[in-house]
Design an enzyme around this catalytic site. Structure first.
Site, PDB file in Angstrom:
ATOM      1  N   ASP A  11       0.851  -1.203   0.000  1.00 36.45           N
ATOM      2  CA  ASP A  11       0.000   0.000   0.000  1.00 36.45           C
ATOM      3  C   ASP A  11       0.885   1.251   0.000  1.00 36.45           C
ATOM      4  O   ASP A  11       0.850   2.046   0.941  1.00 36.45           O
ATOM      5  CB  ASP A  11      -0.953  -0.009   1.217  1.00 36.45           C
ATOM      6  CG  ASP A  11      -0.217   0.027   2.547  1.00 36.45           C
ATOM      7  OD1 ASP A  11       0.965  -0.395   2.610  1.00 36.45           O
ATOM      8  OD2 ASP A  11      -0.812   0.505   3.542  1.00 36.45           O
ATOM      9  N   ASP A  16       6.796   1.311   2.007  1.00 40.22           N
ATOM     10  CA  ASP A  16       6.509   0.323   0.955  1.00 40.22           C
ATOM     11  C   ASP A  16       7.332   0.655  -0.285  1.00 40.22           C
ATOM     12  O   ASP A  16       7.797  -0.246  -0.996  1.00 40.22           O
ATOM     13  CB  ASP A  16       5.033   0.372   0.541  1.00 40.22           C
ATOM     14  CG  ASP A  16       4.080   0.141   1.679  1.00 40.22           C
ATOM     15  OD1 ASP A  16       3.543  -0.966   1.809  1.00 40.22           O
ATOM     16  OD2 ASP A  16       3.850   1.096   2.454  1.00 40.22           O
ATOM     17  N   ASN A  41      -2.373   2.770   3.632  1.00 40.53           N
ATOM     18  CA  ASN A  41      -1.799   4.058   4.012  1.00 40.53           C
ATOM     19  C   ASN A  41      -2.577   5.212   3.409  1.00 40.53           C
ATOM     20  O   ASN A  41      -2.723   6.276   4.003  1.00 40.53           O
ATOM     21  CB  ASN A  41      -0.341   4.139   3.549  1.00 40.53           C
ATOM     22  CG  ASN A  41       0.571   3.295   4.410  1.00 40.53           C
ATOM     23  OD1 ASN A  41       0.366   3.203   5.618  1.00 40.53           O
ATOM     24  ND2 ASN A  41       1.566   2.680   3.802  1.00 40.53           N
ATOM     25  N   THR A 126       3.065  -6.038   2.695  1.00 39.12           N
ATOM     26  CA  THR A 126       3.532  -4.871   3.453  1.00 39.12           C
ATOM     27  C   THR A 126       2.424  -3.850   3.686  1.00 39.12           C
ATOM     28  O   THR A 126       2.705  -2.700   4.037  1.00 39.12           O
ATOM     29  CB  THR A 126       4.725  -4.186   2.741  1.00 39.12           C
ATOM     30  OG1 THR A 126       4.281  -3.662   1.488  1.00 39.12           O
ATOM     31  CG2 THR A 126       5.865  -5.160   2.516  1.00 39.12           C
ATOM     32  N   PHE A 168      -0.265  -0.628  12.685  1.00 42.87           N
ATOM     33  CA  PHE A 168      -1.219  -0.150  11.674  1.00 42.87           C
ATOM     34  C   PHE A 168      -1.734  -1.248  10.726  1.00 42.87           C
ATOM     35  O   PHE A 168      -2.950  -1.353  10.511  1.00 42.87           O
ATOM     36  CB  PHE A 168      -0.602   0.989  10.840  1.00 42.87           C
ATOM     37  CG  PHE A 168      -1.503   1.407   9.710  1.00 42.87           C
ATOM     38  CD1 PHE A 168      -2.636   2.187   9.954  1.00 42.87           C
ATOM     39  CD2 PHE A 168      -1.268   0.990   8.404  1.00 42.87           C
ATOM     40  CE1 PHE A 168      -3.502   2.546   8.930  1.00 42.87           C
ATOM     41  CE2 PHE A 168      -2.117   1.357   7.373  1.00 42.87           C
ATOM     42  CZ  PHE A 168      -3.245   2.136   7.633  1.00 42.87           C
ATOM     43  N   ASN A 169      -0.854  -2.048  10.118  1.00 42.78           N
ATOM     44  CA  ASN A 169      -1.329  -2.995   9.094  1.00 42.78           C
ATOM     45  C   ASN A 169      -2.342  -3.983   9.655  1.00 42.78           C
ATOM     46  O   ASN A 169      -3.331  -4.329   8.993  1.00 42.78           O
ATOM     47  CB  ASN A 169      -0.156  -3.777   8.480  1.00 42.78           C
ATOM     48  CG  ASN A 169       0.671  -2.925   7.554  1.00 42.78           C
ATOM     49  OD1 ASN A 169       0.218  -1.881   7.077  1.00 42.78           O
ATOM     50  ND2 ASN A 169       1.903  -3.355   7.293  1.00 42.78           N
ATOM     51  N   HIS A 242      10.043   0.091   8.250  1.00 43.80           N
ATOM     52  CA  HIS A 242       9.256  -1.127   8.472  1.00 43.80           C
ATOM     53  C   HIS A 242       9.309  -2.105   7.281  1.00 43.80           C
ATOM     54  O   HIS A 242       9.865  -3.199   7.366  1.00 43.80           O
ATOM     55  CB  HIS A 242       7.788  -0.761   8.723  1.00 43.80           C
ATOM     56  CG  HIS A 242       7.561   0.225   9.814  1.00 43.80           C
ATOM     57  ND1 HIS A 242       7.729  -0.078  11.140  1.00 43.80           N
ATOM     58  CD2 HIS A 242       7.155   1.521   9.780  1.00 43.80           C
ATOM     59  CE1 HIS A 242       7.432   0.980  11.886  1.00 43.80           C
ATOM     60  NE2 HIS A 242       7.080   1.962  11.074  1.00 43.80           N
ATOM     61  N   ASP A 243       8.651  -1.710   6.197  1.00 42.56           N
ATOM     62  CA  ASP A 243       8.367  -2.675   5.119  1.00 42.56           C
ATOM     63  C   ASP A 243       9.610  -3.265   4.445  1.00 42.56           C
ATOM     64  O   ASP A 243       9.583  -4.446   4.040  1.00 42.56           O
ATOM     65  CB  ASP A 243       7.460  -2.020   4.067  1.00 42.56           C
ATOM     66  CG  ASP A 243       6.089  -1.681   4.636  1.00 42.56           C
ATOM     67  OD1 ASP A 243       5.695  -2.289   5.659  1.00 42.56           O
ATOM     68  OD2 ASP A 243       5.405  -0.808   4.064  1.00 42.56           O
TER      69      ASP A 243
HETATM   70  C1  BDR Z   1       3.171  -0.200   8.637  1.00 43.58           C
HETATM   71  O1  BDR Z   1       2.092   0.745   8.537  1.00 43.58           O
HETATM   72  C2  BDR Z   1       2.230   1.514   7.394  1.00 43.58           C
HETATM   73  O2  BDR Z   1       1.914   2.841   7.665  1.00 43.58           O
HETATM   74  C3  BDR Z   1       3.628   1.305   6.885  1.00 43.58           C
HETATM   75  O3  BDR Z   1       3.673   1.381   5.476  1.00 43.58           O
HETATM   76  C4  BDR Z   1       3.972  -0.074   7.364  1.00 43.58           C
HETATM   77  O4  BDR Z   1       3.549  -1.063   6.444  1.00 43.58           O
HETATM   78  C5  BDR Z   1       3.940   0.106   9.909  1.00 43.58           C
HETATM   79  O5  BDR Z   1       3.114  -0.033  11.005  1.00 43.58           O
HETATM   80 CA    CA Z   2       2.953  -0.507   4.187  1.00 48.11          CA
END
Ligand code: BDR
Ligand code: CA
Length: 311
Positions: A11, A16, A41, A126, A168-169, A242-243
């Protein structure tokens, strides 16, 4: 290293985008069958455009991009615009990409590709897991064609980043994460516990920018944007990356330590909605995921510099 067949479900999203660039830069190790996008996102129209922008920066017009689900399975949609900016790509200049989306829905592409696969395919997820979850609902038999699901999602010791205890994901589509974790596939999870160990300090961003390719400069700009929001002088040297951990794992697993666990998602609402309960004391038959506990942040950045320098 064996060249893996890979679908990247994402996303984009600033981090990402760097994950995609890293994957696009590794054609010797990764045979990317397609990129699928989901709302997360930011909205689906933007994530579909952003993935194609990143593809164009990488010069990988050979990889098809499919648009997928415009909302989560059950819950109402949430986004992370506060972390990614209105376009989803921070301050990076957005443009209408030359190449269009591939025809057809991302979920159909995933099902069709896995059914036809003569060798198992890896899925890097991701964003919210809606697309792959729906593919597994549409045809549960495709689980047998999945080599590994490598997902960014969840949090144990780190606490949450969107609520007190949710990442978040998983928060954005907890029911989808539940489907992935109960499908019987090999799952490797990069939650906040690991990604908070991969920080884009100003020194690391400057070194990446100095690599000098369009991809490296774009990635550095995305990280600077994230640092403006998430770096916390004195406490955290830079925003967490993160991703890209998912792709780094596929390219060099020695950068991480993972531990088998039983991972379950809170889907019942309330304060802990979207929380991942990670139980390391589970018996062998209960373990459903490898949970990343340690990450070599300097090593991930060295990998990024090396790979993005080749694009
Ligand atoms: C995840 O949440 C999204 O905002 C980022 O792209 C990542 O995949 C981190 O918590
Ligand atoms: Ca992401």
């Amino acid at each position: 290293m064996k060249r893996r067949k890979l679908i990247i479900d994402c996303d984009p999203g600033v981090d990402d985008a760097t994950a995609l660039l890293l994957a696009f830069a590794a054609p010797d190790a990764l045979d990317i069958l397609g990129v699928t996008v989901v709302a997360g996102n930011t909205g689906l129209v933007q994530t579909a455009r952003n993935a194609r922008i990143v593809r164009q920066i990488a010069g990988r017009a050979d990889v098809p991009v499919f648009a997928g689900c415009a909302r989560p399975m059950v819950r109402e949609a949430v986004d992370a615009g506060a972390f990614h900016g209105p376009s989803g790509l921070g301050t990076l200049a957005v443009f209408e990409p030359d190449a269009p989306l591939a025809e057809g829905h991302a979920v159909d592409f995933i099902v069709r590709t896995l059914r036809a696969a003569d060798e198992a395919v890896t899925l890097a997820v991701t964003g919210p897991a809606t697309n792959l979850a729906l593919a597994l609902v549409m045809d549960p038999a495709i689980a047998a064609k999945i080599d590994e699901i490598v997902m960014m999602g969840g949090a144990r010791s780190a606490g949450g980043n969107i609520t007190a205890s949710a990442e978040f994901n998983v928060f954005a589509d907890p029911h989808a994460a539940h489907v992935l974790l109960t499908a019987g596939c090999r799952v490797t999870m990069f939650g906040l516990d690991a990604t908070y160990q991969v920080l884009s300090s100003p020194e690391r961003v400057a070194a990446l920018e100095a690599v000098g390719t369009d991809a490296a400069r774009a990635s550095a700009e995305l990280m600077r944007f994230s640092n403006g929001i998430e770096a916390d002088p004195g406490r955290r040297a830079g925003a967490p990356l993160h991703d890209p951990c998912t792709i780094a794992w596929l390219l060099d697993p020695s950068l991480f330590i993972v531990s088998g666990a039983k991972v379950a998602v809170e889907t019942n609402g309330g304060l802990a909605f979207g929380h991942t309960a990670v139980e390391f004391r589970a018996g062998p038959r209960e373990v459903n995921a490898n949970w990343a506990v340690r990450a070599d942040g300097a090593g991930v950045f060295a990998l990024l510099n090396e790979r993005l320098g080749s694009l």
